[in-house]
Scaffold this motif. Structure first.
Motif, mmCIF file in Angstrom:
data_model
loop_
_atom_site.group_PDB
_atom_site.id
_atom_site.type_symbol
_atom_site.label_atom_id
_atom_site.label_comp_id
_atom_site.label_asym_id
_atom_site.label_seq_id
_atom_site.Cartn_x
_atom_site.Cartn_y
_atom_site.Cartn_z
ATOM 1 N N CYS A 6 -28.358 12.075 23.537
ATOM 2 C CA CYS A 6 -28.229 13.524 23.308
ATOM 3 C C CYS A 6 -29.197 13.994 22.213
ATOM 4 N N HIS A 59 -20.799 11.512 15.443
ATOM 5 C CA HIS A 59 -21.493 10.296 14.976
ATOM 6 C C HIS A 59 -21.007 9.930 13.571
ATOM 7 N N HIS A 80 -21.769 17.376 17.812
ATOM 8 C CA HIS A 80 -22.094 16.032 18.289
ATOM 9 C C HIS A 80 -22.413 15.103 17.110
ATOM 10 N N HIS A 89 -30.159 15.562 18.630
ATOM 11 C CA HIS A 89 -29.510 15.513 17.308
ATOM 12 C C HIS A 89 -30.288 16.337 16.302
ATOM 13 N N CYS A 115 -27.711 6.556 21.954
ATOM 14 C CA CYS A 115 -27.232 7.880 22.374
ATOM 15 C C CYS A 115 -28.419 8.690 22.843
HETATM 16 ZN ZN LIG Z 1 -25.690 11.223 19.664
#
Ligand SMILES: [Zn+2]
Length: 408
Positions: free
Chosen positions: A203, A107, A103, A205, A201
């Motif tokens: 999610c 980015h 992920h 990280h 975002c």
């Molecule tokens: Zn992200």
């Protein structure tokens, strides 16, 4: 029923204590969670939820967020899973960290595409083995792809911090140089890699870009007017390198080469094989013509001895059906009589004629081969039959010869 998203602010938490807010069938809503839901082109976290101080555990099979409600779907829930119960969450960490690596690679790649190439990423998919992003440009040159890959890995080496800011209002988030327009109004998580990327975002990280380890672009292809870039990062990139290194090592042994000479040796071998193929083809033509003439002589002698027209026949135990067809082709240039050739390869028979015989090849195969331990087919002028064993093939040839005798 808002769930605190601990995975955003505590992305390294592998276990976490939470309380059940509601239960609906096999679905749980918790006051807080470390399980990231399916979102933004990547699948959810998996793991287990155990009732505190018991052995009652449920496996988490899916986590999704709909209209702000974050639900955990379990394989099954024992009666103890009720609102108010305390639970311990355990993450499938290997899966989560793999997701975090790939992920964050997205980015980095998207940030570089946007800031240095002025190309937007319009889509991301984190697959089970490969990930893709859709660069909004019809073409990315090999040089651009190479630069993108090099620069992304430079960002990894620099171990840049990944800064997360949770902002309550859209206006606060809009103060950031966001790569994409905001889709949410509140509780916005802005993710910044200084000098590389800034985007909202939700999610989890890694803390720094270094944890991505390595990113490798595997290919780029046209996709709906854009360019779909396929890549691997982190442990996946290492696995990819290991698998490919094994292949190259095996090829090196096979061609007695090393990395510097392998391609040359393969080219030389391919050229040799091509020459051998051409030479073999030429020899097959000469051989086939020769064999056809030999069979024709034998046929003429047999016709004289029997006082009637005879077919051209021949048995070539080692030859393929294609080889038989080649010999028959030359024989038909010299005779209108049927040609019947056989081999021990698949115990096959090939029969053909120029069109001047009343023998119906395909029909004979269907009548006397198919259903008699054989298979095959063909047209009036040429057909083939393959048999389980030689005696069945020989019976079929006997039938053919009897038919021809009757026609003569
Ligand atoms: Zn992200």
């Amino acid at each position: 029923m808002t769930t605190i998203k601990q995975f955003q602010t505590n992305p390294y938490a592998k276990n976490w204590q939470a309380r059940i807010l509601s239960v609906s069938g096999n679905r749980l809503v918790l006051d807080q969670t470390i399980f990231a839901p399916e979102a933004g082109g990547q699948s959810c976290d998996l793991g287990a939820i155990r009732l505190m101080d018991t052995d009652e555990t449920a496996s988490v099979t899916y986590v999704g967020e709909t209209n702000g409600i974050l639900e955990h779907t379990a394989d099954s829930l024992s009666p103890g899973f009720v609102p108010g119960a305390e639970v311990l969450l355990s993450l499938d960490w290997a899966r989560r960290f793999d997701h975090m690596q790939n992920h964050l690679a997205e980015h980095i790649l998207s940030g570089i595409l946007y800031s240095r190439f002025h190309i937007e990423n319009k889509g991301f998919h984190l697959g089970a083995t490969l990930s893709t992003l859709d660069a909004d440009t019809p073409d990315l040159s090999p040089e651009q792809l190479s630069q993108l890959e090099d620069q992304a890995n430079q960002v990894i080496y620099q171990a840049l911090p990944v800064e997360i800011r949770i902002l309550e209002k859209k206006e606060d988030a809009n103060a950031f140089p966001l790569r994409k327009p905001l889709k949410v109004e509140e509780d916005i998580s802005v993710v910044t890699i200084p000098g590389v990327d800034c985007v909202a975002c939700c999610c989890p990280h890694p803390a720094t870009t270094a944890e991505v380890g390595l990113v490798k672009i595997l290919r780029a292809e046209h996709y709906k007017g854009m360019t779909r870039v396929t890549f691997v990062a982190g442990a996946r990139a290492l696995s990819d390198y290991q698998a490919k290194h094994q292949i190259v090592s095996q090829l090196n042994r096979q061609f007695s080469a090393d990395e510097a000479t392998l391609l040359d040796k393969i080219r030389i071998q391919t050229e040799k094989a091509e020459k051998t193929k051409q030479s073999l083809y030429a020899m097959k033509e000469v051989f086939s013509k020769d064999q056809a003439l030999r069979l024709l002589n034998k046929q003429r002698e047999a016709a004289l001895a029997n006082g009637r027209q005879m077919p051209v026949t021949g048995h070539f135990p080692e030859l393929s059906l294609d080889d038989l067809k080649r010999i028959a082709k030359y024989a038909l240039k010299e005779t209108d009589q049927p040609v019947i050739l056989s081999t021990d390869q698949s115990f096959a028979v090939f029969l053909t004629h120029s069109g001047k015989s009343s023998l119906r090849c395909g029909q004979l195969v269907r009548e006397f081969a198919v259903g008699f331990g054989g298979k095959g087919g063909g047209s009036d002028t040429q057909a083939q039959a393959l048999f389980r064993e030689p005696s069945l093939r020989d019976n079929f040839i006997d039938i053919l010869l009897a038919q021809l005798k009757a026609l003569a």
